[in-house]
Design a protein around this motif. Sequence first.
Motif, short mmCIF file in Angstrom:
data_model
loop_
_atom_site.label_atom_id
_atom_site.label_comp_id
_atom_site.label_asym_id
_atom_site.label_seq_id
_atom_site.Cartn_x
_atom_site.Cartn_y
_atom_site.Cartn_z
N TYR A 104 0.72 -0.80 -0.06
CA TYR A 104 -0.19 0.06 -0.10
C TYR A 104 0.76 1.12 0.14
CZ TYR A 104 -3.64 -3.14 1.01
OH TYR A 104 -4.88 -3.63 0.30
N PRO A 105 -0.01 2.10 -0.34
CA PRO A 105 0.61 3.32 -0.22
C PRO A 105 1.92 3.97 0.37
CG PRO A 105 -1.37 4.04 -0.90
CD PRO A 105 -0.71 2.83 -0.07
N GLU A 106 3.23 4.26 0.37
CA GLU A 106 4.02 5.04 0.60
C GLU A 106 3.86 6.87 1.93
OE1 GLU A 106 8.24 4.90 0.33
OE2 GLU A 106 8.01 3.41 -1.21
N VAL A 107 3.09 7.12 0.74
CA VAL A 107 2.32 8.91 0.71
C VAL A 107 0.70 8.37 1.38
CG1 VAL A 107 1.75 10.89 0.49
CG2 VAL A 107 3.90 10.08 -0.40
N ILE B 200 5.10 -5.41 4.36
CA ILE B 200 6.26 -5.63 4.58
C ILE B 200 6.50 -3.68 4.73
CG2 ILE B 200 8.75 -6.03 4.93
CD1 ILE B 200 7.82 -8.74 4.41
N ALA B 201 6.17 -2.88 5.46
CA ALA B 201 6.87 -1.51 3.78
C ALA B 201 7.78 -0.71 5.20
CB ALA B 201 5.63 -0.78 3.66
N LYS B 202 7.98 0.42 3.90
CA LYS B 202 8.73 1.58 4.63
C LYS B 202 8.56 2.37 5.48
CE LYS B 202 12.29 1.99 0.48
NZ LYS B 202 12.41 2.93 -0.41
N CYS B 203 8.35 2.31 6.61
CA CYS B 203 7.36 4.17 7.34
C CYS B 203 8.09 5.01 7.42
CB CYS B 203 7.46 2.91 8.73
SG CYS B 203 6.10 1.73 8.60
N TYR B 204 7.74 6.35 7.97
CA TYR B 204 8.93 7.79 7.57
C TYR B 204 8.52 8.49 9.65
CZ TYR B 204 9.46 6.80 3.05
OH TYR B 204 10.41 6.32 1.87
N GLU C 288 -5.27 14.95 5.84
CA GLU C 288 -3.80 15.30 5.26
C GLU C 288 -3.09 14.77 4.83
OE1 GLU C 288 -1.90 18.67 8.06
OE2 GLU C 288 -3.80 18.17 8.97
N MET C 289 -2.06 14.70 3.66
CA MET C 289 -1.55 13.87 3.49
C MET C 289 -0.22 13.62 4.25
SD MET C 289 -0.47 13.82 -0.62
CE MET C 289 -2.24 13.54 -0.84
N VAL C 290 -0.08 12.34 4.55
CA VAL C 290 1.42 12.80 5.22
C VAL C 290 2.08 10.97 4.74
CG1 VAL C 290 0.11 12.81 7.36
CG2 VAL C 290 0.18 10.79 6.62
N LEU C 291 3.45 11.04 5.60
CA LEU C 291 4.40 10.02 4.34
C LEU C 291 3.69 8.22 5.95
CD1 LEU C 291 7.76 11.21 3.89
CD2 LEU C 291 5.88 10.86 2.55
N THR C 292 4.23 7.85 5.54
CA THR C 292 3.05 6.42 6.34
C THR C 292 3.90 6.41 7.33
OG1 THR C 292 2.60 4.85 4.25
CG2 THR C 292 2.49 4.31 6.33
N THR D 40 2.76 0.69 8.73
CA THR D 40 2.45 -0.47 8.28
C THR D 40 0.43 -0.51 8.88
OG1 THR D 40 2.98 -2.14 9.48
CG2 THR D 40 4.44 -1.47 7.91
N SER D 41 -0.58 -0.10 9.69
CA SER D 41 -1.51 -0.91 10.60
C SER D 41 -2.26 0.44 9.49
CB SER D 41 -1.75 -0.66 11.67
OG SER D 41 -0.80 -0.92 12.05
N SER D 42 -1.91 0.92 8.23
CA SER D 42 -3.08 1.86 7.12
C SER D 42 -3.23 0.52 7.25
CB SER D 42 -2.17 2.77 6.65
OG SER D 42 -0.99 2.80 6.40
N GLY D 43 -2.28 -0.16 6.52
CA GLY D 43 -2.85 -1.27 5.14
C GLY D 43 -3.67 -2.19 5.45
N GLN D 44 -3.88 -2.75 6.95
CA GLN D 44 -4.95 -3.43 7.45
C GLN D 44 -6.77 -2.92 7.32
OE1 GLN D 44 -4.96 -5.06 11.29
NE2 GLN D 44 -2.31 -4.93 11.45
N VAL D 45 -6.41 -1.35 7.47
CA VAL D 45 -7.57 -0.39 7.14
C VAL D 45 -7.31 -0.73 5.64
CG1 VAL D 45 -8.73 1.52 7.20
CG2 VAL D 45 -7.36 0.85 8.67
N ARG D 46 -7.18 -0.60 4.48
CA ARG D 46 -7.01 -0.62 3.50
C ARG D 46 -7.57 -2.15 2.71
NH1 ARG D 46 -5.93 3.71 -0.41
NH2 ARG D 46 -5.15 5.27 0.63
N GLU D 47 -6.58 -3.51 3.32
CA GLU D 47 -7.00 -4.50 2.89
C GLU D 47 -8.73 -4.76 3.53
OE1 GLU D 47 -6.58 -8.71 1.82
OE2 GLU D 47 -5.38 -5.96 1.42
#
Length: 207
Positions: free
Chosen positions: A63-66, A132-136, A103-107, A110-117
Amino acid sequence: EVKNSLHEEIANKKESLSQSASIYTDFTIPGINQKIGHTHLVTQAIDEINSVFSKIGFVRVRYPEVEWDHFAFGALNMSKGHPARDEWETFFVDSPKHTKLGEMVLTPHTSSGQVREMLRCNSTPPIRMINIAKCYRRQISSRHLIMFHQFEGLVIDRDISIANLKGTLDYFAKNFFGETRKTRLRPFHFQFTEPSFEVDISCGVCE
């Protein structure tokens, strides 16, 4: 002009080689191949983790990094005044706000991916995914930088219990770290999950 320059250089080189009796050049000899490197250690780890979990029915999602505030915080029940929403914790992107998603944020995780999934699957079980993703995060020390990789799994199904979680963690530890490894769950307070655990893995040196 380039073509003429190259022809001239080649002609000069041929002439210099022919005049030197001590130098013999065989242009038919194969060249020396450049050494090829290997994949980055993080990439190797991601591939191994993905391989371990794919054998027990997990699918890796991306899922998105942004990300939008809604997926990163709102849908995870993080209130407007939550410290994670502070600009000292999260990177906010200089972009117009979305009317519904904020607002838009840098991820930041990875929990936002659970919501999207769950949205993608319409929350219909079974769901077995790893992300498995990059987080900021705006945190930097001698141990980590502002960008790091996070690894997360989600299972939604009928008749799932903590025993399944324990079995999955044991399976992962043995396949990733070694057959002799064991895991231990320690009850721990995390504000957004209940029950919650810290996970320990036995030492690879002293067992």
